[in-house]
Motif scaffolding. Structure first.
Motif, PDB file in Angstrom:
ATOM      1  N   SER A  65      -3.073 -11.474   5.640  1.00  0.00           N
ATOM      2  CA  SER A  65      -1.524 -11.534   6.296  1.00  0.00           C
ATOM      3  C   SER A  65      -0.044 -11.540   5.669  1.00  0.00           C
ATOM      4  CB  SER A  65      -1.641 -13.535   6.103  1.00  0.00           C
ATOM      5  OG  SER A  65      -3.106 -13.986   6.160  1.00  0.00           O
ATOM      6  N   LYS A  66      -0.676 -11.228   4.689  1.00  0.00           N
ATOM      7  CA  LYS A  66       1.278 -10.147   4.368  1.00  0.00           C
ATOM      8  C   LYS A  66       1.852  -8.950   4.942  1.00  0.00           C
ATOM      9  CE  LYS A  66       0.489 -11.844  -0.541  1.00  0.00           C
ATOM     10  NZ  LYS A  66       0.594 -11.838  -2.267  1.00  0.00           N
ATOM     11  N   LEU A  67       0.215  -8.072   5.633  1.00  0.00           N
ATOM     12  CA  LEU A  67       0.245  -7.301   5.986  1.00  0.00           C
ATOM     13  C   LEU A  67       0.834  -7.664   7.259  1.00  0.00           C
ATOM     14  CD1 LEU A  67      -1.152  -5.848   3.779  1.00  0.00           C
ATOM     15  CD2 LEU A  67      -2.461  -4.082   4.832  1.00  0.00           C
ATOM     16  N   GLU A  68       0.030  -8.344   8.254  1.00  0.00           N
ATOM     17  CA  GLU A  68       0.444  -8.959   9.547  1.00  0.00           C
ATOM     18  C   GLU A  68       2.012  -9.189   9.207  1.00  0.00           C
ATOM     19  OE1 GLU A  68      -3.578 -10.954  11.592  1.00  0.00           O
ATOM     20  OE2 GLU A  68      -2.829 -11.747   9.783  1.00  0.00           O
ATOM     21  N   SER A  69       2.649  -9.848   7.959  1.00  0.00           N
ATOM     22  CA  SER A  69       4.151 -10.452   8.664  1.00  0.00           C
ATOM     23  C   SER A  69       4.225  -9.552   8.631  1.00  0.00           C
ATOM     24  CB  SER A  69       4.240 -10.920   7.077  1.00  0.00           C
ATOM     25  OG  SER A  69       3.323 -12.518   7.095  1.00  0.00           O
ATOM     26  N   MET A  70       4.225  -8.414   7.193  1.00  0.00           N
ATOM     27  CA  MET A  70       5.158  -6.883   7.288  1.00  0.00           C
ATOM     28  C   MET A  70       4.917  -6.417   8.916  1.00  0.00           C
ATOM     29  SD  MET A  70       5.654  -4.311   4.910  1.00  0.00           S
ATOM     30  CE  MET A  70       6.202  -5.331   2.931  1.00  0.00           C
ATOM     31  N   LEU A  71       4.358  -5.924   9.092  1.00  0.00           N
ATOM     32  CA  LEU A  71       3.950  -5.336  10.780  1.00  0.00           C
ATOM     33  C   LEU A  71       4.612  -6.549  11.377  1.00  0.00           C
ATOM     34  CD1 LEU A  71       2.499  -3.877  12.867  1.00  0.00           C
ATOM     35  CD2 LEU A  71       1.012  -5.132  13.270  1.00  0.00           C
ATOM     36  N   ALA A  72       4.608  -7.406  11.927  1.00  0.00           N
ATOM     37  CA  ALA A  72       5.834  -8.355  12.375  1.00  0.00           C
ATOM     38  C   ALA A  72       7.285  -8.016  12.314  1.00  0.00           C
ATOM     39  CB  ALA A  72       5.589  -9.909  12.665  1.00  0.00           C
ATOM     40  N   MET A  88      12.839  -7.650   3.282  1.00  0.00           N
ATOM     41  CA  MET A  88      11.748  -8.987   3.219  1.00  0.00           C
ATOM     42  C   MET A  88      11.925  -9.127   1.550  1.00  0.00           C
ATOM     43  SD  MET A  88       8.553  -7.676   5.854  1.00  0.00           S
ATOM     44  CE  MET A  88       7.592  -9.262   5.676  1.00  0.00           C
ATOM     45  N   GLU A  89      11.914 -10.732   1.221  1.00  0.00           N
ATOM     46  CA  GLU A  89      11.771 -10.887  -0.008  1.00  0.00           C
ATOM     47  C   GLU A  89      10.531 -11.378  -0.347  1.00  0.00           C
ATOM     48  OE1 GLU A  89      14.456 -11.198  -1.819  1.00  0.00           O
ATOM     49  OE2 GLU A  89      15.678 -10.589   0.288  1.00  0.00           O
ATOM     50  N   LYS A  90      10.125 -11.222  -1.254  1.00  0.00           N
ATOM     51  CA  LYS A  90       8.552 -12.434  -2.033  1.00  0.00           C
ATOM     52  C   LYS A  90       8.717 -13.489  -1.190  1.00  0.00           C
ATOM     53  CE  LYS A  90       7.949  -9.911  -6.244  1.00  0.00           C
ATOM     54  NZ  LYS A  90       7.201  -9.745  -7.461  1.00  0.00           N
ATOM     55  N   SER A  91       9.661 -14.379  -0.814  1.00  0.00           N
ATOM     56  CA  SER A  91       9.077 -15.598  -0.317  1.00  0.00           C
ATOM     57  C   SER A  91       8.661 -15.720   0.515  1.00  0.00           C
ATOM     58  CB  SER A  91      10.190 -16.522  -0.596  1.00  0.00           C
ATOM     59  OG  SER A  91      11.884 -15.654   0.124  1.00  0.00           O
ATOM     60  N   ASP A  92       8.480 -14.036   1.173  1.00  0.00           N
ATOM     61  CA  ASP A  92       8.637 -14.419   2.753  1.00  0.00           C
ATOM     62  C   ASP A  92       7.176 -14.479   2.971  1.00  0.00           C
ATOM     63  OD1 ASP A  92      10.864 -14.144   4.278  1.00  0.00           O
ATOM     64  OD2 ASP A  92      11.422 -11.961   3.745  1.00  0.00           O
ATOM     65  N   PHE A  93       6.323 -13.442   1.900  1.00  0.00           N
ATOM     66  CA  PHE A  93       5.341 -13.470   2.177  1.00  0.00           C
ATOM     67  C   PHE A  93       4.121 -15.101   1.130  1.00  0.00           C
ATOM     68  CE2 PHE A  93       6.268  -9.198   2.053  1.00  0.00           C
ATOM     69  CZ  PHE A  93       5.881  -9.456   2.998  1.00  0.00           C
ATOM     70  N   LYS A  94       5.053 -16.250   0.885  1.00  0.00           N
ATOM     71  CA  LYS A  94       4.343 -16.425   0.090  1.00  0.00           C
ATOM     72  C   LYS A  94       2.641 -17.671   0.906  1.00  0.00           C
ATOM     73  CE  LYS A  94       6.134 -21.435  -2.737  1.00  0.00           C
ATOM     74  NZ  LYS A  94       6.402 -21.037  -4.342  1.00  0.00           N
ATOM     75  N   GLY A  95       2.093 -18.214  -0.346  1.00  0.00           N
ATOM     76  CA  GLY A  95       1.097 -18.893   0.227  1.00  0.00           C
ATOM     77  C   GLY A  95       0.561 -17.696   1.247  1.00  0.00           C
ATOM     78  N   ASN A 139       7.102  -1.855  -1.903  1.00  0.00           N
ATOM     79  CA  ASN A 139       8.437  -2.764  -2.128  1.00  0.00           C
ATOM     80  C   ASN A 139       9.680  -2.468  -1.645  1.00  0.00           C
ATOM     81  OD1 ASN A 139       6.158  -4.375  -4.427  1.00  0.00           O
ATOM     82  ND2 ASN A 139       7.272  -3.114  -6.268  1.00  0.00           N
ATOM     83  N   GLU A 140       8.702  -1.068  -1.226  1.00  0.00           N
ATOM     84  CA  GLU A 140      10.308   0.036  -1.148  1.00  0.00           C
ATOM     85  C   GLU A 140      10.386  -0.174   0.284  1.00  0.00           C
ATOM     86  OE1 GLU A 140      12.435   1.879  -2.527  1.00  0.00           O
ATOM     87  OE2 GLU A 140      11.565   1.556  -4.412  1.00  0.00           O
ATOM     88  N   ALA A 141       9.362  -0.350   0.928  1.00  0.00           N
ATOM     89  CA  ALA A 141       9.177  -1.226   2.555  1.00  0.00           C
ATOM     90  C   ALA A 141       9.684  -2.319   2.459  1.00  0.00           C
ATOM     91  CB  ALA A 141       8.033  -1.600   2.923  1.00  0.00           C
ATOM     92  N   MET A 142       8.932  -3.078   1.608  1.00  0.00           N
ATOM     93  CA  MET A 142      10.344  -4.127   1.780  1.00  0.00           C
ATOM     94  C   MET A 142      11.400  -4.539   1.757  1.00  0.00           C
ATOM     95  SD  MET A 142       7.388  -7.247  -0.901  1.00  0.00           S
ATOM     96  CE  MET A 142       8.759  -7.821  -1.490  1.00  0.00           C
ATOM     97  N   GLU A 143      11.410  -3.748   0.926  1.00  0.00           N
ATOM     98  CA  GLU A 143      13.290  -3.716   0.855  1.00  0.00           C
ATOM     99  C   GLU A 143      14.098  -2.699   1.809  1.00  0.00           C
ATOM    100  OE1 GLU A 143      16.388  -0.903  -2.338  1.00  0.00           O
ATOM    101  OE2 GLU A 143      14.802  -1.943  -3.354  1.00  0.00           O
TER     102      GLU A 143
END
Length: 187
Positions: A147-154, A135-142, A127-131
């Motif tokens: 894949s969420k980790l790939e989005s975070m790495l990007a 990033m928002e929860k909607s950035d990971f929707k679906g 959660n702190e990394a998202m902040e």
């Protein structure tokens, strides 16, 4: 893959998930990463819980670690993390570590990579990394967990916290206070 070897060696603890990315090129992991293994607890070889971990680690790895996020209770644990795992750091690895007793955010060059260190007395590294990355929860929707980790790495790949000074590892180790992890729960 690297994380399978870690699992076999007992280096993954409190596994939230360990799965292969949709491309099959990497593995994604959330859970604790063992820094110091527990002792053998009985005559059958069962081990006690680890003595020290990188809490709530978030790792994306193929044959090397490409992203490392997690929490340390004390700055003095950072050299151990580097010593134990730096051989597996990818040259372009992105790392965001939250440290309970760190006094201010800094960047440290160590083992050929830049580690972003941020103070955090309570909270969850994910959660702190998202902040931190806005990033928002909607950035990971679906998305699947991997894949969420790939989005975070990007997002982390383009993240440059200019306001955080670059200091040596030795200097960062002196930037501590007496803070301890705040734990809330049933009384």
């Amino acid at each position: 893959m690297l994380l399978d070897a870690y699992k076999a060696a007992g280096l993954l603890f409190y596994v939230n998930f360990l799965e292969t990315t949709s491309s099959g090129a990497a593995q994604a992991y959330r859970g604790d990463l063992v820094l110091i293994l527990g002792e053998v607890g009985d005559d059958k070889g069962h081990t006690k819980p680890p003595k020290l971990v990188l809490r709530e680690a978030v790792i994306l790895a193929d044959d090397k670690i490409n992203m490392l996020i997690g929490g340390l209770d004390k700055m003095e644990s950072l050299p151990l993390l580097i010593e134990k795992y730096s051989a597996d750091f990818a040259a372009e690895m992105k790392a965001l570590l939250f440290v309970v007793n760190l006094t201010k955010p800094v960047k440290v060059e160590a083992a050929g990579v830049t580690l972003i260190l941020v103070p955090l007395v309570q909270g969850v590294p994910w959660n702190e990394a998202m902040e931190e990355l806005a990033m928002e929860k909607s950035d990971f929707k679906g998305q699947s967990p991997a894949s969420k980790l790939e989005s975070m790495l990007a997002e982390l790949s383009s993240y440059q916290p200019a306001k955080y000074p670059v200091v040596s590892l030795e200097e960062a180790l002196t930037m501590t206070n007496n803070a301890v992890r705040e734990i809330h729960g049933a009384v």
